[in-house]
Write a protein that holds these residues in place. Sequence first.
Motif, PDB file in Angstrom:
ATOM      1  N   ASP A  79      19.951 -15.994  -3.905  1.00  0.00           N
ATOM      2  CA  ASP A  79      20.431 -16.645  -5.124  1.00  0.00           C
ATOM      3  C   ASP A  79      21.898 -17.049  -5.039  1.00  0.00           C
ATOM      4  OD1 ASP A  79      17.934 -16.237  -6.109  1.00  0.00           O
ATOM      5  OD2 ASP A  79      18.460 -14.538  -7.386  1.00  0.00           O
ATOM      6  N   SER A  83      21.925 -20.435  -1.928  1.00  0.00           N
ATOM      7  CA  SER A  83      21.937 -21.596  -2.828  1.00  0.00           C
ATOM      8  C   SER A  83      23.286 -22.311  -2.783  1.00  0.00           C
ATOM      9  CB  SER A  83      21.622 -21.161  -4.252  1.00  0.00           C
ATOM     10  OG  SER A  83      22.589 -20.254  -4.732  1.00  0.00           O
ATOM     11  N   ASN A  86      23.702 -24.227   0.440  1.00  0.00           N
ATOM     12  CA  ASN A  86      22.914 -25.473   0.402  1.00  0.00           C
ATOM     13  C   ASN A  86      23.690 -26.585  -0.300  1.00  0.00           C
ATOM     14  OD1 ASN A  86      20.591 -24.664   1.758  1.00  0.00           O
ATOM     15  ND2 ASN A  86      19.673 -23.785  -0.078  1.00  0.00           N
TER      16      ASN A  86
END
Length: 265
Positions: A79, A83, A86
């Motif tokens: 999480d 993330s 990315n």
Amino acid sequence: MKTNTIPQNEIICVIIYTFIAFLLMAFVLILFFYFSRIKIVKNEIEKRYLESKHQKSLLHSIITTQEDERKRIAQDLHDDISSKLNIVSLNSHLLLTPDLSQKEITEITNNIINLTKKTLDNSRRIAHDLLPPVLEKFGLDAGVKELCLEFNSSKSVSVKYENLISFNDDNNDEQRHLHVFRILQELMNNSLRHGKASSISILFENEDGINYCKYSDNGIGFDTTKSCNKKGLGMKNIESRVSFLNGVLHINSEINKGTQIIFNF
């Protein structure tokens, strides 16, 4: 003068009856020791079974705790870290877009810098949860002081800490001290979340060459006679860590009278 003589058959009967009586006594004694031995062996087997069951329970709680910790770390990595990386990757590719204005380049670059900083902060937090750097570098006393400072900073609880032990800087103590640190972490979280405590006291002292940790809070307490209060994952985790320390755990608590816990390490 006439002397009374006992007939030979009566003497033989007395001898036989006496012999039979001794045989019966011996038989009764043998039966007594036999059944006593069976009872002792049975009790020993039951004791070993209970000990084995208790050890299995502790092992299960350790495995469950480890699995929960792995899941939490995996969730944090997915999480928080994955993330954000990315998004950093997407923003980096955006910089390759032709004909970008200087304002767009600056905006994308700032996004990358901010996301990278947040990712680093989250990485440090995850690493801190696994092994607090202060504990690793400066030892148990410094680690507990930092832990108390963190709880005090929440303003919801007041933590008093006193250390009367001079800890050795032996690397072999690192694992044991980590267990003590995690026990206190678990106890303080329990006092705050479940005990609704506003005051916590921690004392390290040495008695007759043995190190003790004396912990207490002014929370709502719990009924120690109820097994359900001792079988929670948190308490099993504490018990398993004390077991690793070859210590003994004493818990004293009553409803609305707080909790007092002592363990040696």
